[in-house]
Design a protein around this motif. Structure first.
Motif, PDB file in Angstrom:
ATOM      1  N   VAL A  60      -4.021  29.763  27.065  1.00 52.58           N
ATOM      2  CA  VAL A  60      -3.442  30.623  28.100  1.00 52.58           C
ATOM      3  C   VAL A  60      -4.132  31.984  28.109  1.00 52.58           C
ATOM      4  N   VAL A  61      -4.289  32.565  26.943  1.00 53.49           N
ATOM      5  CA  VAL A  61      -4.899  33.899  26.844  1.00 53.49           C
ATOM      6  C   VAL A  61      -6.305  33.905  27.441  1.00 53.49           C
ATOM      7  N   ASN A  62      -7.116  32.907  27.123  1.00 54.10           N
ATOM      8  CA  ASN A  62      -8.489  32.888  27.616  1.00 54.10           C
ATOM      9  C   ASN A  62      -8.577  32.708  29.126  1.00 54.10           C
ATOM     10  N   ALA A  63      -7.477  32.310  29.750  1.00 59.05           N
ATOM     11  CA  ALA A  63      -7.441  32.181  31.209  1.00 59.05           C
ATOM     12  C   ALA A  63      -6.958  33.460  31.890  1.00 59.05           C
ATOM     13  N   MET A  64      -6.537  34.444  31.108  1.00 59.13           N
ATOM     14  CA  MET A  64      -5.990  35.693  31.662  1.00 59.13           C
ATOM     15  C   MET A  64      -7.092  36.631  32.132  1.00 59.13           C
ATOM     16  N   GLY A  65      -6.757  37.441  33.131  1.00 58.06           N
ATOM     17  CA  GLY A  65      -7.713  38.400  33.666  1.00 58.06           C
ATOM     18  C   GLY A  65      -8.285  39.327  32.620  1.00 58.06           C
ATOM     19  N   SER A  66      -7.446  39.853  31.732  1.00 55.54           N
ATOM     20  CA  SER A  66      -7.943  40.794  30.716  1.00 55.54           C
ATOM     21  C   SER A  66      -8.940  40.115  29.777  1.00 55.54           C
ATOM     22  N   ALA A  67      -8.663  38.878  29.377  1.00 59.02           N
ATOM     23  CA  ALA A  67      -9.580  38.153  28.493  1.00 59.02           C
ATOM     24  C   ALA A  67     -10.861  37.774  29.240  1.00 59.02           C
ATOM     25  N   LYS A  68     -10.731  37.378  30.496  1.00 59.89           N
ATOM     26  CA  LYS A  68     -11.928  37.051  31.288  1.00 59.89           C
ATOM     27  C   LYS A  68     -12.835  38.277  31.382  1.00 59.89           C
ATOM     28  N   ARG A  69     -12.237  39.434  31.669  1.00 58.29           N
ATOM     29  CA  ARG A  69     -13.038  40.655  31.755  1.00 58.29           C
ATOM     30  C   ARG A  69     -13.687  40.981  30.420  1.00 58.29           C
ATOM     31  N   TRP A  70     -12.995  40.758  29.308  1.00 56.90           N
ATOM     32  CA  TRP A  70     -13.523  41.065  27.988  1.00 56.90           C
ATOM     33  C   TRP A  70     -14.642  40.098  27.592  1.00 56.90           C
TER      34      TRP A  70
END
Length: 176
Positions: A60-70
């Protein structure tokens, strides 16, 4: 960098943090319950729960906008993404602690993840998303239809592949 920055991503919203940890805890609890029902000893239950926390939360985290941007910030290359996939040695940890989870299954799952990641990262950018889904679908066919794994960890390979091939490798798409 805070622990939340490391586990989620720098700049994660309160909603992202809540969702990420909720799914991680739910996955860990569910996997632990399955391991207990299968009569695994407590140290094995603990390892399975930690793996589930990482994989369910990470999917779930890796699909989040913040993780994608990071993870897809300027300067990140295919080598970084392949390295992220390569460090996921969880199939071998599972084979080490769950006697009925074979080393053959561990190697197969790991090779499918690495091979899938290679295919996705070399694919032309416009086709990367559908290729990632195709590779994941075929890998799931293999891990669910050919490999024999104990029922209490049947979730493991599908969630690992979702985390790595679909959630992590694919950058954020621009809104239309």
């Amino acid at each position: 960098m805070t622990l939340t920055d490391r586990l989620i991503a720098p700049g994660a919203t309160r909603a992202e943090v809540t969702l990420g940890f909720s799914v991680a805890i739910g996955g860990a609890a569910g996997a632990a319950a399955l391991a207990i029902r299968a009569h695994h000893p407590w140290p094995v239950v603990a390892v399975i729960a930690v793996l589930a926390f990482d994989l369910f939360g990470g999917s779930v985290v890796n699909a989040m906008g913040s993780a994608k941007r990071w993870y897809h910030r300027p300067g990140r290359t295919a080598v970084h993404h392949l390295g992220f996939v390569a460090i996921h040695i969880q199939p071998f940890l599972l084979a080490w602690v769950v006697p009925a989870f074979s080393w053959t299954a561990a190697v197969t799952i790991y090779v499918l993840a690495i091979t899938g990641a290679l295919i996705v990262t070399v694919a032309p950018a416009p086709l990367r998303r559908p290729i990632a889904f195709a590779v994941t679908a075929f890998a799931l066919l293999w891990v669910t239809g050919v490999l024999a794994v104990p029922a209490e960890v049947a979730w493991f390979a599908p969630v690992l592949l979702i985390k790595l091939l679909l959630a992590h490798l694919l950058p954020e798409e621009a809104s239309r």
